[in-house]
Design a protein around this motif. Structure first.
Motif, PDB file in Angstrom:
ATOM      1  N   ALA A 208       0.827  -1.212   0.000  1.00 44.87           N
ATOM      2  CA  ALA A 208       0.000   0.000   0.000  1.00 44.87           C
ATOM      3  C   ALA A 208       0.859   1.257   0.000  1.00 44.87           C
ATOM      4  CB  ALA A 208      -0.936  -0.008   1.210  1.00 44.87           C
ATOM      5  N   THR A 209       1.930   1.233   0.805  1.00 44.39           N
ATOM      6  CA  THR A 209       2.819   2.399   0.863  1.00 44.39           C
ATOM      7  C   THR A 209       3.527   2.618  -0.457  1.00 44.39           C
ATOM      8  OG1 THR A 209       3.175   2.056   3.237  1.00 44.39           O
ATOM      9  CG2 THR A 209       4.788   3.411   2.067  1.00 44.39           C
ATOM     10  N   VAL A 210       3.990   1.538  -1.074  1.00 39.45           N
ATOM     11  CA  VAL A 210       4.678   1.636  -2.359  1.00 39.45           C
ATOM     12  C   VAL A 210       3.731   2.173  -3.429  1.00 39.45           C
ATOM     13  CG1 VAL A 210       5.762   0.311  -4.216  1.00 39.45           C
ATOM     14  CG2 VAL A 210       6.376  -0.146  -1.842  1.00 39.45           C
ATOM     15  N   GLN A 211       2.505   1.670  -3.449  1.00 38.28           N
ATOM     16  CA  GLN A 211       1.533   2.140  -4.438  1.00 38.28           C
ATOM     17  C   GLN A 211       1.218   3.622  -4.256  1.00 38.28           C
ATOM     18  OE1 GLN A 211      -1.752  -0.560  -3.902  1.00 38.28           O
ATOM     19  NE2 GLN A 211      -0.954  -2.044  -5.378  1.00 38.28           N
ATOM     20  N   ALA A 212       1.114   4.084  -2.997  1.00 42.03           N
ATOM     21  CA  ALA A 212       0.857   5.501  -2.737  1.00 42.03           C
ATOM     22  C   ALA A 212       2.018   6.358  -3.228  1.00 42.03           C
ATOM     23  CB  ALA A 212       0.626   5.723  -1.247  1.00 42.03           C
ATOM     24  N   THR A 213       3.232   5.888  -3.004  1.00 45.17           N
ATOM     25  CA  THR A 213       4.416   6.624  -3.468  1.00 45.17           C
ATOM     26  C   THR A 213       4.462   6.697  -4.980  1.00 45.17           C
ATOM     27  OG1 THR A 213       5.658   5.906  -1.510  1.00 45.17           O
ATOM     28  CG2 THR A 213       6.934   6.728  -3.387  1.00 45.17           C
ATOM     29  N   ILE A 214       4.152   5.575  -5.633  1.00 50.36           N
ATOM     30  CA  ILE A 214       4.142   5.556  -7.100  1.00 50.36           C
ATOM     31  C   ILE A 214       3.097   6.532  -7.630  1.00 50.36           C
ATOM     32  CG2 ILE A 214       3.618   4.142  -9.126  1.00 50.36           C
ATOM     33  CD1 ILE A 214       4.811   1.757  -7.624  1.00 50.36           C
ATOM     34  N   SER A 215       1.905   6.531  -7.042  1.00 54.25           N
ATOM     35  CA  SER A 215       0.841   7.446  -7.482  1.00 54.25           C
ATOM     36  C   SER A 215       1.283   8.897  -7.370  1.00 54.25           C
ATOM     37  CB  SER A 215      -0.425   7.218  -6.661  1.00 54.25           C
ATOM     38  OG  SER A 215      -0.945   5.920  -6.868  1.00 54.25           O
ATOM     39  N   THR A 216       1.912   9.229  -6.231  1.00 55.16           N
ATOM     40  CA  THR A 216       2.377  10.601  -6.013  1.00 55.16           C
ATOM     41  C   THR A 216       3.445  10.988  -7.024  1.00 55.16           C
ATOM     42  OG1 THR A 216       1.896  10.477  -3.645  1.00 55.16           O
ATOM     43  CG2 THR A 216       3.445  12.166  -4.356  1.00 55.16           C
ATOM     44  N   ASN A 217       4.403  10.087  -7.262  1.00 53.72           N
ATOM     45  CA  ASN A 217       5.512  10.394  -8.172  1.00 53.72           C
ATOM     46  C   ASN A 217       5.044  10.489  -9.623  1.00 53.72           C
ATOM     47  OD1 ASN A 217       7.103  10.371  -5.924  1.00 53.72           O
ATOM     48  ND2 ASN A 217       8.060   8.413  -6.313  1.00 53.72           N
ATOM     49  N   ILE A 218       4.065   9.668 -10.010  1.00 53.53           N
ATOM     50  CA  ILE A 218       3.516   9.769 -11.368  1.00 53.53           C
ATOM     51  C   ILE A 218       2.778  11.102 -11.530  1.00 53.53           C
ATOM     52  CG2 ILE A 218       1.750   8.846 -12.923  1.00 53.53           C
ATOM     53  CD1 ILE A 218       2.570   6.057 -12.056  1.00 53.53           C
ATOM     54  N   ALA A 219       2.028  11.500 -10.492  1.00 57.22           N
ATOM     55  CA  ALA A 219       1.339  12.789 -10.540  1.00 57.22           C
ATOM     56  C   ALA A 219       2.339  13.936 -10.670  1.00 57.22           C
ATOM     57  CB  ALA A 219       0.483  12.968  -9.290  1.00 57.22           C
ATOM     58  N   THR A 220       3.435  13.861  -9.929  1.00 56.11           N
ATOM     59  CA  THR A 220       4.467  14.898 -10.000  1.00 56.11           C
ATOM     60  C   THR A 220       5.074  14.960 -11.396  1.00 56.11           C
ATOM     61  OG1 THR A 220       4.989  14.610  -7.651  1.00 56.11           O
ATOM     62  CG2 THR A 220       6.652  15.686  -9.020  1.00 56.11           C
ATOM     63  N   TYR A 221       5.321  13.798 -11.998  1.00 56.03           N
ATOM     64  CA  TYR A 221       5.894  13.755 -13.354  1.00 56.03           C
ATOM     65  C   TYR A 221       4.946  14.386 -14.366  1.00 56.03           C
ATOM     66  CZ  TYR A 221       6.720  11.781 -17.982  1.00 56.03           C
ATOM     67  OH  TYR A 221       6.878  11.629 -19.335  1.00 56.03           O
ATOM     68  N   LEU A 222       3.681  13.955 -14.366  1.00 52.32           N
ATOM     69  CA  LEU A 222       2.734  14.463 -15.354  1.00 52.32           C
ATOM     70  C   LEU A 222       2.445  15.947 -15.145  1.00 52.32           C
ATOM     71  CD1 LEU A 222       0.211  11.476 -15.529  1.00 52.32           C
ATOM     72  CD2 LEU A 222       1.884  12.141 -17.255  1.00 52.32           C
ATOM     73  N   ASN A 223       2.293  16.364 -13.888  1.00 54.18           N
ATOM     74  CA  ASN A 223       1.989  17.769 -13.616  1.00 54.18           C
ATOM     75  C   ASN A 223       3.148  18.694 -13.936  1.00 54.18           C
ATOM     76  OD1 ASN A 223      -0.559  17.072 -12.752  1.00 54.18           O
ATOM     77  ND2 ASN A 223      -0.051  17.090 -10.581  1.00 54.18           N
ATOM     78  N   GLY A 224       4.361  18.141 -14.053  1.00 56.86           N
ATOM     79  CA  GLY A 224       5.520  18.959 -14.376  1.00 56.86           C
ATOM     80  C   GLY A 224       5.842  19.033 -15.850  1.00 56.86           C
ATOM     81  N   LEU A 225       5.071  18.321 -16.686  1.00 55.40           N
ATOM     82  CA  LEU A 225       5.336  18.332 -18.125  1.00 55.40           C
ATOM     83  C   LEU A 225       5.035  19.701 -18.722  1.00 55.40           C
ATOM     84  CD1 LEU A 225       3.873  14.888 -19.271  1.00 55.40           C
ATOM     85  CD2 LEU A 225       6.290  15.541 -19.156  1.00 55.40           C
ATOM     86  N   ALA A 226       5.862  20.109 -19.660  1.00 53.05           N
ATOM     87  CA  ALA A 226       5.637  21.376 -20.353  1.00 53.05           C
ATOM     88  C   ALA A 226       4.398  21.276 -21.230  1.00 53.05           C
ATOM     89  CB  ALA A 226       6.857  21.740 -21.192  1.00 53.05           C
ATOM     90  N   ILE A 227       3.779  22.407 -21.485  1.00 51.12           N
ATOM     91  CA  ILE A 227       2.652  22.444 -22.418  1.00 51.12           C
ATOM     92  C   ILE A 227       3.186  22.137 -23.815  1.00 51.12           C
ATOM     93  CG2 ILE A 227       0.844  23.893 -23.426  1.00 51.12           C
ATOM     94  CD1 ILE A 227       0.924  25.539 -20.811  1.00 51.12           C
ATOM     95  N   GLY A 228       2.563  21.195 -24.472  1.00 48.94           N
ATOM     96  CA  GLY A 228       3.024  20.788 -25.789  1.00 48.94           C
ATOM     97  C   GLY A 228       4.033  19.664 -25.772  1.00 48.94           C
ATOM     98  N   ALA A 229       4.380  19.153 -24.568  1.00 48.44           N
ATOM     99  CA  ALA A 229       5.352  18.066 -24.456  1.00 48.44           C
ATOM    100  C   ALA A 229       4.642  16.715 -24.480  1.00 48.44           C
ATOM    101  CB  ALA A 229       6.153  18.208 -23.165  1.00 48.44           C
ATOM    102  N   SER A 230       5.367  15.678 -24.868  1.00 45.03           N
ATOM    103  CA  SER A 230       4.810  14.326 -24.885  1.00 45.03           C
ATOM    104  C   SER A 230       4.889  13.710 -23.498  1.00 45.03           C
ATOM    105  CB  SER A 230       5.572  13.457 -25.882  1.00 45.03           C
ATOM    106  OG  SER A 230       6.937  13.313 -25.473  1.00 45.03           O
ATOM    107  N   ALA A 231       4.086  12.669 -23.275  1.00 47.81           N
ATOM    108  CA  ALA A 231       4.128  11.915 -22.018  1.00 47.81           C
ATOM    109  C   ALA A 231       4.765  10.556 -22.314  1.00 47.81           C
ATOM    110  CB  ALA A 231       2.728  11.740 -21.445  1.00 47.81           C
TER     111      ALA A 231
END
Length: 374
Positions: A304-327
């Protein structure tokens, strides 16, 4: 001009050599002698003068100024350091016996994490639980929980916490038993660092009195260093050719930048645009691709802890993408493995239902969506 600094020993040695060279007879400059004591006193003053010169140099050049000295330097040119922002998000208040009584959650009520990080309930009149008559959020009898907005009591990235980290009531509320945040808070940011201020100062000076793309970009960052933007020329918001028009797509990483920020950016860009040029400041097209994966952990890990960390880190990655950048699809796998050394396998990974990168698209920003685990 570079200054050559000397140590106390070197300064004293040079003084002894100069004094003896100017005298035809041998001087008594041994340790403890009056002559030696006078030379040591003067050498000490020399070190103090060196220190004063170094302090003057460090405070009169932005490259070597720090803290308040850097602030005062750039303020002479009309620039100020950008402050940090407090993390915001939502928490859910729950009652174990909702049918027995209602509950009122006042604005200003506090909740906190296990590490005593405090968050305060803030007003949102558009929230379904908001009661104008009570001036607070109300959980009616029979309703198990309500979700309300909160803001970290302190600014900075320290307020960015994982889902479930907010778990304690800081203010006792009758009819409320538990609180939690179902989604991570990721929009808190630290104040502008000295290095970032120096970099922005160069862009600020170079863009003065210039109606260029660089001037427009600098105007956006003057509103907030946390803003993500894309500037396009001679097109409208749909991408169609429109001579003399400039479109500025703006986001703060949340995918839902406020109207006040849009208005502030428009005003800042309008100050530097040339005559006869039209401007449009708009939100990008937000796409929240769902992410799914199956994660296995070893005996030493907590799934559960690992999954929560992964969710947070994926959110941080996607929310930090530049406008017009690929995922990037492969980045999701990397994030999952990097979440903990106990992760043994990551399979069935999909991004928006597929196993390929999401393409870079002008005016489109990929932001955090749902993350599910098999």
């Amino acid at each position: 001009m570079a200054l050559t600094f000397q140590s106390f020993r070197t300064t004293l040695g040079n003084m002894v050599a100069s004094a003896q060279g100017a005298c035809p007879s041998l001087l008594d400059l041994n340790i403890g002698s009056p002559g030696r004591a006078m030379l040591e006193a003067v050498a000490g003053l020399g070190l103090w003068f060196q220190f004063i010169a170094l302090q003057i140099l460090s405070r009169t050049r932005l490259a070597t100024s720090i803290g308040a000295d850097a602030d005062s330097f750039v303020q002479d040119f009309g620039l100020t350091r950008l402050p940090g922002t407090a993390a915001t998000g939502t928490v859910t208040f729950t009652s174990f016996s909702p049918a027995s009584q209602s509950a009122t959650v006042p604005v200003g009520a506090t909740v906190r994490t296990a590490s005593s990080l405090v968050f305060t309930v803030v007003q949102d009149m558009t929230n379904p639980a908001w009661s104008a008559g009570a001036g607070a959020y109300v959980r009616p009898a029979g309703t198990g929980s309500i979700t309300v907005p909160v803001e970290c009591a302190s600014t900075g990235a320290t307020g960015n916490v994982a889902a479930g980290a907010i778990c304690l009531l800081g203010t006792a509320i009758s009819g409320i038993d538990t609180v939690t945040n179902t989604a991570a808070l990721t929009n808190g940011s630290d104040g502008e660092s000295d290095a970032a201020l120096r970099t922005r100062f160069v862009s600020y000076i170079n863009s003065r009195s210039k109606a260029t793309v660089a001037a427009i970009e600098n105007a956006v960052t003057d509103v907030s260093a946390d803003l993500i933007y894309q500037v396009l020329e001679n097109v409208d918001t749909s991408g169609a050719f429109l001579p003399g028009n400039v479109v500025v797509f703006v986001d703060d990483g949340s995918g839902d930048v406020s109207d006040s920020v849009i208005d502030a950016v428009y005003a800042a860009v309008d100050d530097v645009r040339p005559a006869a040029v039209s401007i449009q400041v708009v939100r990008p097209n937000i796409v929240r691709p769902p992410v799914a994966m199956t994660v296995s952990v070893g005996s030493t890990g907590d799934l559960a802890t690992v999954q929560a960390t992964i969710s947070t880190n994926i959110a941080t990655y996607l929310n930090g993408l530049a406008i017009g950048a690929s995922a990037s699809y492969s980045r999701l796998i990397q994030i999952a493995y990097a979440a903990s050394t106990s992760v043994t396998n990551v399979t069935d990974v999909t991004l928006a239902g597929g196993t390929v990168d999401l393409p870079a698209t002008t005016g489109t920003a990929y932001r955090a969506g749902t993350v599910s685990f098999g």
